[in-house]
Motif scaffolding. Structure first.
Motif, mmCIF file in Angstrom:
data_model
loop_
_atom_site.group_PDB
_atom_site.id
_atom_site.type_symbol
_atom_site.label_atom_id
_atom_site.label_comp_id
_atom_site.label_asym_id
_atom_site.label_seq_id
_atom_site.Cartn_x
_atom_site.Cartn_y
_atom_site.Cartn_z
ATOM 1 N N UNK A 3 0.598 -1.520 -0.084
ATOM 2 C CA UNK A 3 -0.354 0.105 0.222
ATOM 3 C C UNK A 3 1.075 0.916 -0.101
ATOM 4 N N UNK A 4 2.268 1.429 0.682
ATOM 5 C CA UNK A 4 2.381 2.334 1.151
ATOM 6 C C UNK A 4 3.467 2.724 -0.402
ATOM 7 N N UNK A 5 3.832 1.762 -0.932
ATOM 8 C CA UNK A 5 4.719 1.677 -1.815
ATOM 9 C C UNK A 5 3.772 2.265 -3.202
ATOM 10 N N UNK A 6 2.443 1.828 -3.097
ATOM 11 C CA UNK A 6 1.753 2.687 -4.485
ATOM 12 C C UNK A 6 0.628 3.651 -4.317
ATOM 13 N N UNK A 7 1.199 4.429 -3.365
ATOM 14 C CA UNK A 7 0.614 5.587 -2.589
ATOM 15 C C UNK A 7 2.040 6.729 -3.281
ATOM 16 N N UNK A 24 3.957 5.512 -5.555
ATOM 17 C CA UNK A 24 3.792 4.948 -6.945
ATOM 18 C C UNK A 24 3.143 6.279 -7.551
ATOM 19 N N UNK A 25 1.736 6.563 -6.794
ATOM 20 C CA UNK A 25 0.930 7.709 -7.671
ATOM 21 C C UNK A 25 0.784 8.352 -7.538
ATOM 22 N N UNK A 26 1.425 9.436 -6.587
ATOM 23 C CA UNK A 26 1.721 10.662 -5.799
ATOM 24 C C UNK A 26 3.561 10.573 -7.898
ATOM 25 N N UNK A 27 4.112 10.404 -7.223
ATOM 26 C CA UNK A 27 5.091 10.471 -8.559
ATOM 27 C C UNK A 27 4.628 10.293 -10.071
ATOM 28 N N UNK A 28 3.658 9.819 -10.260
ATOM 29 C CA UNK A 28 3.074 9.479 -11.718
ATOM 30 C C UNK A 28 1.947 11.400 -11.690
ATOM 31 N N UNK A 29 1.898 11.529 -10.512
ATOM 32 C CA UNK A 29 0.885 12.610 -10.114
ATOM 33 C C UNK A 29 2.122 13.538 -10.856
ATOM 34 N N UNK A 55 0.835 9.654 -16.547
ATOM 35 C CA UNK A 55 -0.920 8.784 -16.973
ATOM 36 C C UNK A 55 -0.785 7.225 -15.241
ATOM 37 N N UNK A 56 -1.943 8.092 -14.737
ATOM 38 C CA UNK A 56 -1.885 7.594 -13.968
ATOM 39 C C UNK A 56 -2.910 6.319 -13.691
ATOM 40 N N UNK A 57 -2.427 4.920 -13.100
ATOM 41 C CA UNK A 57 -2.773 3.391 -13.391
ATOM 42 C C UNK A 57 -3.445 2.757 -11.728
ATOM 43 N N UNK A 105 -7.072 0.969 -3.259
ATOM 44 C CA UNK A 105 -6.645 1.041 -1.175
ATOM 45 C C UNK A 105 -6.342 1.535 -0.867
ATOM 46 N N UNK A 106 -4.602 1.991 -1.473
ATOM 47 C CA UNK A 106 -4.146 3.099 -0.817
ATOM 48 C C UNK A 106 -4.357 4.495 -1.327
ATOM 49 N N UNK A 107 -5.150 4.822 -2.309
ATOM 50 C CA UNK A 107 -5.399 5.550 -2.463
ATOM 51 C C UNK A 107 -6.477 5.988 -1.558
#
Length: 190
Positions: free
Chosen positions: A25-29, A31-36, A41-43, A50-52
């Motif tokens: 979950x922490x890695x996903x969060x 990754x999302x922030x880095x992509x934003x 494009x955020x996938x 769930x992290x979101x």
């Protein structure tokens, strides 16, 4: 909060915060922030959704309430409300809206959410009660025929649309003459 915790426990077990799933979950969060911030494009997958939810559901819940409080104060929201929530995510704005309305309000709620966040949203909407009639459209906003509405919400999604002006215009055509359009955007690079 309990429903989200149930989802996290169902997916990662009772020790989800400190186990491998918590690490995921922490890695996903991150990754999302880095992509934003990179403008990429955020996938989303199930773990990212769930992290979101952990990261954004509470603040989106609160952010929409700031706007809705003003609308309620000025008598601009009726007890019978047709809502279209474009980019509904995991449900923060939906839950904030339902919480702000009187218990006897009747809400026809349409969520536009193509990502796996819609699965979390569905679970959150199960907790809203019998006066909220929800439909989740699991398609991109560009591909949905907008329903008629009294309240049209674009919460933190404008920067993710290919042509935000065109999408907002098309959806606004389905907004009642005395309806309300809410455009929320985060204070980020976009």
């Amino acid at each position: 909060a309990r429903r989200l915790e149930d989802l996290l426990t169902e997916r990662g077990g009772p020790g989800w915060p400190t186990g491998a799933f918590g690490d995921d979950l922490r890695k996903a969060i991150r990754r999302l922030k880095e992509e934003y911030f990179a403008g990429a494009d955020v996938t989303y997958d199930e773990t990212a959704a769930l992290g979101y939810a952990i990261y954004h559901l509470p603040d989106y819940y609160a952010a929409v309430q700031y706007v809705l409080d003003d609308l309620v104060e000025h008598g601009l929201l009726s007890r019978d409300l047709r809502v279209v929530d474009v980019g509904a995510g995991v449900g923060g704005p939906a839950l904030g809206l339902v919480e702000d309305l009187p218990d006897d309000a009747l809400v026809e709620y349409h969520a536009i959410e193509p990502s796996p966040a819609a699965d979390v949203l569905d679970a959150m909407l199960e907790e809203t009660g019998r006066n909220v009639h929800a439909t989740v459209h699991r398609e991109r906003a560009e591909d949905v025929e907008p329903p008629e509405c009294d309240l049209l919400l674009f919460g933190n999604v404008l920067s993710e649309l290919d042509d935000p002006l065109e999408v907002v215009r098309r959806y606004a055509e389905r907004l009642d003459d005395d309806g309300t359009l809410i455009l929320l955007a985060p204070a980020d690079l976009e």
